[in-house]
Motif scaffolding. Sequence first.
Motif, short mmCIF file in Angstrom:
data_model
loop_
_atom_site.label_atom_id
_atom_site.label_comp_id
_atom_site.label_asym_id
_atom_site.label_seq_id
_atom_site.Cartn_x
_atom_site.Cartn_y
_atom_site.Cartn_z
N PRO A 112 -40.53 -21.25 3.00
CA PRO A 112 -41.37 -21.15 2.90
C PRO A 112 -42.23 -21.25 1.54
O PRO A 112 -41.63 -21.19 0.36
N THR A 113 -43.25 -22.14 2.14
CA THR A 113 -44.34 -22.44 0.46
C THR A 113 -45.32 -21.00 0.69
O THR A 113 -45.64 -21.03 0.94
N VAL A 114 -45.95 -20.68 -0.76
CA VAL A 114 -47.06 -20.04 -1.29
C VAL A 114 -48.42 -20.93 -1.39
O VAL A 114 -48.99 -20.98 -0.55
N MET A 115 -48.37 -22.35 -1.10
CA MET A 115 -49.24 -23.31 -1.33
C MET A 115 -49.13 -24.72 -0.43
O MET A 115 -48.01 -24.65 0.31
N PHE B 36 -42.71 -28.92 -5.87
CA PHE B 36 -44.42 -29.08 -6.45
C PHE B 36 -45.46 -27.49 -5.96
O PHE B 36 -46.37 -27.72 -6.23
N ASP B 37 -44.54 -26.29 -5.82
CA ASP B 37 -45.23 -24.75 -5.27
C ASP B 37 -45.07 -24.46 -6.06
O ASP B 37 -44.48 -23.39 -6.80
N ARG C 87 -36.47 -15.13 1.03
CA ARG C 87 -36.42 -16.92 0.45
C ARG C 87 -35.88 -17.26 -1.43
O ARG C 87 -34.83 -18.19 -1.14
N ASN C 88 -36.49 -15.77 -1.69
CA ASN C 88 -35.91 -16.19 -3.17
C ASN C 88 -34.41 -15.35 -3.64
O ASN C 88 -33.81 -15.61 -4.56
N ALA C 89 -34.21 -14.20 -2.08
CA ALA C 89 -32.72 -14.40 -2.82
C ALA C 89 -31.64 -15.14 -2.72
O ALA C 89 -30.29 -15.27 -4.03
N SER C 90 -31.81 -16.54 -1.46
CA SER C 90 -30.66 -17.32 -1.98
C SER C 90 -30.52 -18.13 -3.15
O SER C 90 -30.30 -19.14 -3.55
#
Length: 480
Positions: free
Chosen positions: A169-172, A132-133, A457-460
């Motif tokens: 890693p999370t943003v929130m 829920f990030d 993170r987004n690449a995978s």
Amino acid sequence: SEMCIRDRYQRRVRGRKCTNTMEPTPDAEPTTMEPPPTALERELATAIARLLRNNSHLLAAFDGDEARAKALSDALISLNAKVEQDGVGGIAWGNSSASGDVPSSCAWLQGREVSVYRPPPGPVRVYVDGCFDVMHSGHYNMLRQAKSKGDWLVVGVHSDQEILENKGPTVMNNQERLAMVQACKWVDEVVFDTPYSPSPDFIDTVSCSYCAHGDDISPGVFDDVILAGRFKVLKRTEGISTTDLVGRLLSMAKSQDVDYSGGLGHSPETASAAELLSSTAKDDHYARKAGVEFVPSCWRIASFANQRVPRPSDQVVYVVADWDLFHAGHIEALTNAKALGDFLLVGVLPDDVVHSQKGLNWPIMALHERVLNVSACKYVDDVLIGASNSVSQDMINTFNICKVAGGSPSEIQGEHDPFLVPKQLGIYVQLQKSENQLQTGDVADRIIAQHTKYAKRNASRSQKELDYYSQTKQYVADTN
């Protein structure tokens, strides 16, 4: 008549047979018994019959609203038919005889034996978990569907550390993600620091019968739950995910003309928000690579709505903003606004107003994405789609607005005071906010400041979701 309905219930209940679960002897046949109607069945029969016989009760319950009274009447007739067929056990807590689902996308489970599970008597508790990030309508649609699978929804929220070890890693942070889940109107209970891969034993520890998730499942994560017959599959919301939203911001980071703080940018004045979002994202946007777009239907929007209007006596409070990148700061503002009255009406600004004031890269979320997010909040009673930024006298009269709340995150002032009229009328209220209230620009800044970390993170994650759309995705029916 009431007596006829009771008689039909009693005949139906007496016709149901219960098989003795004890092991029979070799020469003995399983014994059967005909249970009498329960007190609950008798009371339910009486209540339904009285309501159907006297429509004035329904009208009174809904302040004379004939449409809503008719809807309840139809629901009672349907309920009556179900009880006649299955008794209270078949309708009071959902379909207790149903076992779990085996998602067709789980090819690695083909040929494996799946247990037949029967939930215990009482309310059916359903468990669903997630990171829920950067909450979005896909999260909320999952929670809405999960609630429809039972009677009580328990939501597990993974810790920052658990997410880091499994996804990245999370943003929130923990508190911000918890606040978003706790404010969702379909959530009944929240459990924190839950395992990324839930087992049947863990589901038992939270007193749940089933675990629910979308069909975009990785091997090994839900295998034990599925094979135990305790899994409920949900329809994944196409074209939207946290990976998608982070990708939009990462794509913006490659442009030297973008103002990431949310102020006026330096993009060409001739570009529209939709064109800019498409052009900045098209090289790296995995969903668009797969030909996937977020396209909400009228049904989806209606399924998020509360289906109610304010009573004449209600104190209607109005608050307006863009509500972009829906976050804990927004929840704080909506909580405080709701406390000012009985009915909270929320205006969501259209895309063109947002990008004209904040820069053509904004909003990150399109109008209908933002509308669904706000609609899922338990403090919100109704939403104005594409609302004007200025609160006029006509708007106040049309919606019987008693108070206008200002000072929410992502509020847009513009060249002229949008709250001039409510201030002149003495109905403007400045919202109180905490010292560390999260702002929309803060969310974007976190991603931009850690560009390399989130890009990795987004690449995978992007490749995984692209594979889902292009290889494993199959049709899953939505739920009411």
